[in-house]
Design an enzyme around this catalytic site. Sequence first.
Site, PDB file in Angstrom:
ATOM      1  N   SER A   7      63.734  61.549  38.285  1.00  0.00           N
ATOM      2  CA  SER A   7      62.351  62.220  38.190  1.00  0.00           C
ATOM      3  C   SER A   7      61.302  61.376  37.785  1.00  0.00           C
ATOM      4  O   SER A   7      61.545  60.571  36.635  1.00  0.00           O
ATOM      5  CB  SER A   7      62.413  63.325  37.018  1.00  0.00           C
ATOM      6  N   HIS A  32      63.136  63.431  42.681  1.00  0.00           N
ATOM      7  CA  HIS A  32      62.390  64.430  42.252  1.00  0.00           C
ATOM      8  C   HIS A  32      61.014  64.425  41.605  1.00  0.00           C
ATOM      9  O   HIS A  32      60.715  63.527  40.650  1.00  0.00           O
ATOM     10  CB  HIS A  32      63.382  64.896  40.870  1.00  0.00           C
ATOM     11  N   ASP A  34      57.742  66.280  40.072  1.00  0.00           N
ATOM     12  CA  ASP A  34      57.426  67.177  39.214  1.00  0.00           C
ATOM     13  C   ASP A  34      56.020  67.337  39.272  1.00  0.00           C
ATOM     14  O   ASP A  34      55.004  66.680  39.044  1.00  0.00           O
ATOM     15  CB  ASP A  34      57.714  66.908  37.917  1.00  0.00           C
ATOM     16  N   MET A  36      52.764  69.814  38.165  1.00  0.00           N
ATOM     17  CA  MET A  36      52.301  70.620  37.182  1.00  0.00           C
ATOM     18  C   MET A  36      50.852  70.738  37.165  1.00  0.00           C
ATOM     19  O   MET A  36      50.184  69.871  37.238  1.00  0.00           O
ATOM     20  CB  MET A  36      52.665  70.125  35.636  1.00  0.00           C
ATOM     21  N   HIS A  65      58.939  69.793  42.995  1.00  0.00           N
ATOM     22  CA  HIS A  65      59.322  70.892  41.954  1.00  0.00           C
ATOM     23  C   HIS A  65      58.081  71.416  41.497  1.00  0.00           C
ATOM     24  O   HIS A  65      57.259  70.796  40.927  1.00  0.00           O
ATOM     25  CB  HIS A  65      60.288  70.176  40.845  1.00  0.00           C
ATOM     26  N   MET A  67      55.714  73.219  39.537  1.00  0.00           N
ATOM     27  CA  MET A  67      55.427  74.097  38.180  1.00  0.00           C
ATOM     28  C   MET A  67      53.981  74.617  38.309  1.00  0.00           C
ATOM     29  O   MET A  67      53.403  74.059  37.528  1.00  0.00           O
ATOM     30  CB  MET A  67      56.013  73.289  37.095  1.00  0.00           C
ATOM     31  N   MET A 136      66.997  75.472  35.318  1.00  0.00           N
ATOM     32  CA  MET A 136      66.241  74.646  34.088  1.00  0.00           C
ATOM     33  C   MET A 136      67.023  74.578  32.792  1.00  0.00           C
ATOM     34  O   MET A 136      67.264  75.647  32.358  1.00  0.00           O
ATOM     35  CB  MET A 136      64.881  75.327  33.751  1.00  0.00           C
ATOM     36  N   GLY A 141      57.653  71.271  31.473  1.00  0.00           N
ATOM     37  CA  GLY A 141      56.665  70.814  31.124  1.00  0.00           C
ATOM     38  C   GLY A 141      56.362  69.499  30.901  1.00  0.00           C
ATOM     39  O   GLY A 141      55.430  68.568  30.839  1.00  0.00           O
ATOM     40  N   ASP A 174      68.046  70.480  35.614  1.00  0.00           N
ATOM     41  CA  ASP A 174      66.842  69.705  35.209  1.00  0.00           C
ATOM     42  C   ASP A 174      66.476  69.767  33.680  1.00  0.00           C
ATOM     43  O   ASP A 174      65.914  71.004  33.310  1.00  0.00           O
ATOM     44  CB  ASP A 174      65.810  70.187  36.385  1.00  0.00           C
TER      45      ASP A 174
HETATM   46  C1  DX5 Z   1      60.494  69.190  33.140  1.00  0.00           C
HETATM   47  C2  DX5 Z   1      60.672  68.341  34.392  1.00  0.00           C
HETATM   48  C3  DX5 Z   1      61.725  67.467  34.542  1.00  0.00           C
HETATM   49  C4  DX5 Z   1      61.649  66.211  33.551  1.00  0.00           C
HETATM   50  C5  DX5 Z   1      63.028  66.075  32.956  1.00  0.00           C
HETATM   51  O1  DX5 Z   1      59.433  70.088  33.103  1.00  0.00           O
HETATM   52  O2  DX5 Z   1      60.847  69.567  35.338  1.00  0.00           O
HETATM   53  O3  DX5 Z   1      61.986  67.159  35.797  1.00  0.00           O
HETATM   54  O4  DX5 Z   1      61.275  65.146  34.365  1.00  0.00           O
HETATM   55  O5  DX5 Z   1      62.964  64.857  32.208  1.00  0.00           O
HETATM   56  P1  DX5 Z   1      64.310  64.530  31.440  1.00  0.00           P
HETATM   57  O6  DX5 Z   1      65.389  64.310  32.183  1.00  0.00           O
HETATM   58  O7  DX5 Z   1      63.682  63.484  30.392  1.00  0.00           O
HETATM   59  O8  DX5 Z   1      64.698  65.908  30.352  1.00  0.00           O
HETATM   60 ZN    ZN Z   2      61.683  68.776  37.357  1.00  0.00          ZN
END
Ligand code: DX5
Ligand code: ZN
Length: 222
Positions: A7, A32, A34, A36, A65, A67, A136, A141, A174
Amino acid sequence: MIKVAPSILSADFARLGEHVRLVEEAGAELLHIDVMDGRFVPNITLGPAVVKALRPHSGLIFDVHLMIENPDLYVEDFAAAGADIITVHAESRTHLHRSLQMIRQTGRRAGLAYNPATPPAGLEYVLPLLDLVLVMTVNPGFGGQDFIPAMLPKIRRVAALLEAEKPEAWLQVDGGINNATAPEVARAGAGVLVAGSAVFGAADPAQAIKELKEAAGSGPGL
Ligand code: DX5
Ligand code: ZN
């Protein structure tokens, strides 16, 4: 075979291109990404422009992903920017089936994510549209949070459904994935492990990817 999806949330944003090349050379299968919006989750990250900028620099499967609230508004933009998989949250839309259809209409693969408190109810009805289910294992976040062990039964439940009805779909986890939790989620049936801090927080991210794969493959019963 377990796949690893580093990620970029935990990468150095000032050296993003370099970090993406590094994880690709280290044998990661997906990247990946993310997204947000500060509304669906209390954090803001990046948009289609960053996906577009990275696309010419990587052959990895771009796993976006979302969010964000109202993801339907941005599906086409992320598809055009170079996303290969677009994942929306079950909690973000009333008309999930329509959102998944929209992703499929762009020619991209469609994913559906469940927050920790959300049961994977209704999953069987959208399976024909799905390429990936994301369970999840933290509240979305932020990177670097602790894995929630109570998600293991949910992973097992989704794995059983996919195995019976859509074995080609990927089951992704994740949040909080590291060498200690990877064997547990792999044993529960996860096939794609997202890892942010475990990869980019490591002194040697390439070595971290190899260790994660080994850890995931070493669980009893595999
Ligand atoms: C959290 C994200 C993840 C995040 C995971 O909201 O969706 O993809 O980057 O990070 P780690 O692997 O550090 O928990
Ligand atoms: Zn993610």
